[in-house]
Design a protein around this motif. Structure first.
Motif, short mmCIF file in Angstrom:
data_model
loop_
_atom_site.label_atom_id
_atom_site.label_comp_id
_atom_site.label_asym_id
_atom_site.label_seq_id
_atom_site.Cartn_x
_atom_site.Cartn_y
_atom_site.Cartn_z
N LYS A 18 -5.10 -6.20 -5.08
CA LYS A 18 -5.29 -7.02 -6.23
C LYS A 18 -5.07 -6.44 -7.63
O LYS A 18 -4.82 -7.19 -8.55
CB LYS A 18 -6.46 -7.95 -6.02
N THR A 19 -5.14 -5.14 -7.89
CA THR A 19 -5.16 -4.28 -9.03
C THR A 19 -4.11 -3.20 -8.61
O THR A 19 -3.88 -2.61 -7.75
CB THR A 19 -6.33 -4.12 -9.37
N VAL A 20 -3.58 -2.56 -9.93
CA VAL A 20 -2.94 -1.20 -9.66
C VAL A 20 -3.74 -0.26 -9.23
O VAL A 20 -3.29 0.80 -8.50
CB VAL A 20 -2.41 -1.06 -11.07
N ASP A 21 -5.18 -0.22 -9.50
CA ASP A 21 -5.97 0.67 -8.95
C ASP A 21 -6.18 0.43 -7.33
O ASP A 21 -6.52 1.55 -6.76
CB ASP A 21 -7.66 0.58 -9.52
N GLU A 22 -5.96 -0.45 -6.97
CA GLU A 22 -6.22 -0.67 -5.29
C GLU A 22 -4.86 -0.33 -4.75
O GLU A 22 -4.95 -0.52 -3.41
CB GLU A 22 -6.57 -2.08 -5.06
N ALA A 59 2.56 -10.22 -13.61
CA ALA A 59 2.27 -9.20 -14.53
C ALA A 59 1.72 -8.06 -13.60
O ALA A 59 2.15 -6.66 -13.69
CB ALA A 59 1.70 -9.46 -15.56
N THR A 60 0.80 -8.24 -12.80
CA THR A 60 -0.19 -7.20 -12.05
C THR A 60 0.82 -6.73 -10.89
O THR A 60 0.92 -5.69 -10.66
CB THR A 60 -1.44 -7.64 -11.56
N LEU A 61 1.50 -7.52 -10.34
CA LEU A 61 2.25 -7.13 -9.19
C LEU A 61 3.58 -6.21 -9.89
O LEU A 61 3.75 -5.22 -9.19
CB LEU A 61 3.13 -8.46 -8.64
N GLU A 62 4.02 -6.70 -10.98
CA GLU A 62 5.10 -5.88 -11.52
C GLU A 62 4.39 -4.43 -11.90
O GLU A 62 5.08 -3.52 -12.05
CB GLU A 62 5.76 -6.60 -12.67
N ALA A 63 3.21 -4.55 -12.42
CA ALA A 63 2.58 -3.18 -12.87
C ALA A 63 2.38 -2.38 -11.61
O ALA A 63 2.59 -0.97 -11.82
CB ALA A 63 1.37 -3.47 -13.32
N MET A 64 2.16 -2.75 -10.20
CA MET A 64 1.96 -2.04 -9.13
C MET A 64 3.52 -1.65 -8.99
O MET A 64 3.74 -0.27 -8.58
CB MET A 64 1.58 -3.04 -8.22
N ASP A 124 3.23 -3.19 1.84
CA ASP A 124 1.74 -2.83 2.31
C ASP A 124 1.55 -2.34 3.67
O ASP A 124 2.05 -3.04 4.58
CB ASP A 124 1.04 -4.29 2.07
N GLY A 125 0.99 -1.34 3.73
CA GLY A 125 0.96 -0.90 5.13
C GLY A 125 1.88 0.11 5.52
O GLY A 125 2.02 0.84 6.68
N VAL A 126 3.36 0.21 4.63
CA VAL A 126 4.29 1.06 5.05
C VAL A 126 4.40 2.08 3.84
O VAL A 126 4.44 3.49 3.94
CB VAL A 126 5.70 0.28 4.96
N ILE A 127 4.33 1.66 2.24
CA ILE A 127 4.32 2.59 1.52
C ILE A 127 2.95 2.93 0.79
O ILE A 127 2.37 3.92 0.49
CB ILE A 127 5.01 1.91 0.18
N ASN A 128 2.13 1.68 0.82
CA ASN A 128 0.66 1.94 0.17
C ASN A 128 -0.32 1.40 1.37
O ASN A 128 0.01 0.86 2.36
CB ASN A 128 0.53 1.07 -0.92
N GLU A 129 -1.70 1.82 1.10
CA GLU A 129 -2.58 1.59 2.03
C GLU A 129 -2.62 -0.15 1.97
O GLU A 129 -2.44 -0.64 0.89
CB GLU A 129 -3.85 2.16 1.60
N ASP A 130 -2.77 -0.62 3.16
CA ASP A 130 -3.17 -2.25 3.11
C ASP A 130 -4.35 -2.51 3.17
O ASP A 130 -5.29 -1.89 3.42
CB ASP A 130 -2.42 -2.71 4.41
N SER A 131 -4.81 -3.78 2.78
CA SER A 131 -6.04 -4.30 2.96
C SER A 131 -6.21 -6.16 3.20
O SER A 131 -5.35 -6.62 2.59
CB SER A 131 -6.63 -4.27 1.32
N ASP A 132 -7.03 -6.15 4.19
CA ASP A 132 -7.11 -7.78 4.55
C ASP A 132 -7.69 -8.53 3.40
O ASP A 132 -7.36 -9.55 3.47
CB ASP A 132 -7.92 -7.62 5.84
N ALA A 133 -8.19 -7.73 2.26
CA ALA A 133 -8.57 -8.62 1.02
C ALA A 133 -7.57 -8.48 0.06
O ALA A 133 -7.90 -8.95 -0.92
CB ALA A 133 -9.86 -7.70 0.56
N TYR A 134 -6.38 -8.11 0.23
CA TYR A 134 -5.28 -8.03 -0.64
C TYR A 134 -5.39 -6.90 -1.38
O TYR A 134 -6.32 -6.56 -1.80
CB TYR A 134 -5.16 -9.30 -1.22
#
Length: 178
Positions: A21-25, A63-68, A9-19
């Motif tokens: 939480k989904t593949v769409d995020e 499972a969600t983390l693995e989907a990301m 987070d913040g290196v490969i993908n956009e980061d969020s202080d709200a985490y």
């Protein structure tokens, strides 16, 4: 073995202080997927070490983390590259584990998996915790200005830290050195 280790987070993908939480995020930072693919195609092993306290906090499940991570692997594969080992810390900040950055447990896991010495291996992150973890195992600490990188830079970074605008600039640098 040419190994580079990335925070997520913040290196490969956009980061969020709200985490995230989904593949769409999970939204790649422009140029990051191509950078990983270029490094991979040039013979680099690209591993990932990521704190994921959102698991401990109940914001998403494994499972969600693995989907990301499957999405990350798919996008890189579509550009002809591959992502190596991805390790994550599922713990919260007060759980007392040895894997959550700034502790070096995940970096040591990657070293054991590949059978390599981490001395001089680039660990790319956007936070002071990433830089501290790198220094704890003699990795070359590398800061990107994406994610929390600008905030981290403003607070000051260890002397030997290399600083780049983003992951694409790191790939450019590493590939020019060959």
């Amino acid at each position: 073995m040419k190994l580079v280790i990335l925070d997520r987070d913040g290196v490969i993908n956009e980061d969020s202080d709200a985490y995230i939480k989904t593949v769409d995020e999970w939204i790649p930072i422009p140029g990051s997927i191509a950078a990983i693919a270029r490094l991979s195609k040039a013979g680099w092993t690209v591993a990932v070490a990521t704190n994921q306290s959102g698991l401990a906090r109940g914001y998403y499940d494994v499972a969600t983390l693995e989907a990301m991570h499957a999405r990350l692997r798919q996008l890189v594969a579509e550009q002809g590259g591959e992502v190596g080992l991805i390790v994550h810390c599922p713990h919260g900040p007060d759980d007392g584990c040895d894997c959550r950055k700034p502790k070096p447990g995940m970096l040591q896991q990657i070293a054991a998996h590949y059978g390599v010495d981490l001395r001089g291996v680039w660990f790319v992150g956007d936070s002071s915790g990433d830089l501290e973890a790198a220094l704890a195992v003699d990795c070359q600490a590398v800061l990107v200005k994406t994610g929390k990188g600008q905030r981290t830079l403003a607070k000051g970074v260890p002397t030997a830290t290399l600083i780049f605008d983003d992951l694409a600039a790191i790939a450019d640098h590493l590939l020019q050195q060959e």
